[in-house]
Design an enzyme around this catalytic site. Sequence first.
Site, PDB file in Angstrom:
ATOM      1  N   GLU A   1       0.750  -1.094   0.039  1.00  0.00           N
ATOM      2  CA  GLU A   1       0.126   0.100   0.138  1.00  0.00           C
ATOM      3  C   GLU A   1       0.912   1.316   0.074  1.00  0.00           C
ATOM      4  O   GLU A   1       0.575   2.239  -0.603  1.00  0.00           O
ATOM      5  CB  GLU A   1      -0.878  -0.090   1.284  1.00  0.00           C
ATOM      6  CG  GLU A   1      -1.619   1.190   1.276  1.00  0.00           C
ATOM      7  CD  GLU A   1      -2.356   1.540   2.539  1.00  0.00           C
ATOM      8  OE1 GLU A   1      -2.974   0.642   3.399  1.00  0.00           O
ATOM      9  OE2 GLU A   1      -2.101   2.808   2.972  1.00  0.00           O
TER      10      GLU A   1
ATOM     11  N   SER B   1       0.657 -10.833   7.575  1.00  0.00           N
ATOM     12  CA  SER B   1      -0.403  -9.703   7.366  1.00  0.00           C
ATOM     13  C   SER B   1       0.287  -8.535   8.730  1.00  0.00           C
ATOM     14  O   SER B   1       0.082  -9.099   9.905  1.00  0.00           O
ATOM     15  CB  SER B   1      -1.706 -10.165   7.783  1.00  0.00           C
ATOM     16  OG  SER B   1      -2.462  -9.164   8.517  1.00  0.00           O
TER      17      SER B   1
ATOM     18  N   ASN C   1      -1.443  -6.066   9.765  1.00  0.00           N
ATOM     19  CA  ASN C   1      -2.507  -5.625  10.764  1.00  0.00           C
ATOM     20  C   ASN C   1      -2.576  -6.737  11.795  1.00  0.00           C
ATOM     21  O   ASN C   1      -2.744  -6.342  12.945  1.00  0.00           O
ATOM     22  CB  ASN C   1      -3.737  -4.982   9.870  1.00  0.00           C
ATOM     23  CG  ASN C   1      -4.574  -6.217   9.387  1.00  0.00           C
ATOM     24  OD1 ASN C   1      -5.383  -6.680  10.173  1.00  0.00           O
ATOM     25  ND2 ASN C   1      -4.309  -6.466   8.279  1.00  0.00           N
TER      26      ASN C   1
END
Length: 286
Positions: free
Chosen positions: A131, A227, A229
């Site tokens: 991102e 991941s 998060n």
Amino acid sequence: MEIIVGKTAGFCYGVKNAKDKTENVLIENKENKVYCLGELVHNKQVVEKLENMGLTVIENVEELPKSDNKNNKVIIRAHGVGKEVYEKIEELNYQYVDLTCPNVLSIHKIVQEYIKNGYYVLLIGQKNHPEVLGTYGWCEGKCSIVETEEDIEEICKKIQSNKILVVAQTTFSLEKFNKFVEIIKTKLNNELEVRNTICNATKLRQEETEKLSKEVEAMVIIGGKNSSNTKKLYDIASKITSTILVETAAELDLEELKKYKKIGIMAGASTPKESIDECIEALKSI
Ligand code: SF4
């Protein structure tokens, strides 16, 4: 044993949208090639299911072969990509299916607008996160990525622009973001615009993890090991109580967990409901 499952555990709307739409694209494009730039979500089980439906995952646009059929598709996942990637996909004769999360698209818009008005961007996030790289790709090179406190010192020394915009990776820790902003304020006298672009879904999940961790004897965090998060939820919970991080129910150490009377469950934004349900079932069986 009492099991409390966090209300915000599991898929956020951006990931859910990307997964649902990708499934539809695969169903409608059985005759065409469908590529995805990177894993659609950081979750092995979800990715394997989509691959079985016909999705080909490649690392990045550099690996994309030239298409001989304009109906072949390239999925842009929720993380988003930089401007040059859209151009490259079209150049290689594909249609793109843009599943960039609206929250990420909004960061792309913000940085473009501020850069047009002469700002330099400080993007707080992980340097190698897709991102962040995607957002960087909308900054025309007028951007530095801040991942650590040490980065701030180094970057602030070099900045020449008088106008600075600070934004964040959507899944960055709110606590760290606030801390970094305070440090930046002490280092720069420039005109400073701060936009907290941390996603609300992330914020709520992190807050609930903290709250739940205080109410239970142990926490089980479910999510992909890659991941970011999910890893953050683990970090938050493990500071408060005994915490384990698992990708699937098979990894649960039930013998160890037996000793707790109250267990909390949280899951990252890319964890499917099936994985959460399997863990609940396994814990109930103790
Ligand atoms: S975490 Fe937030 S920004 Fe990221 S995909 Fe989910 S809803 Fe979108």
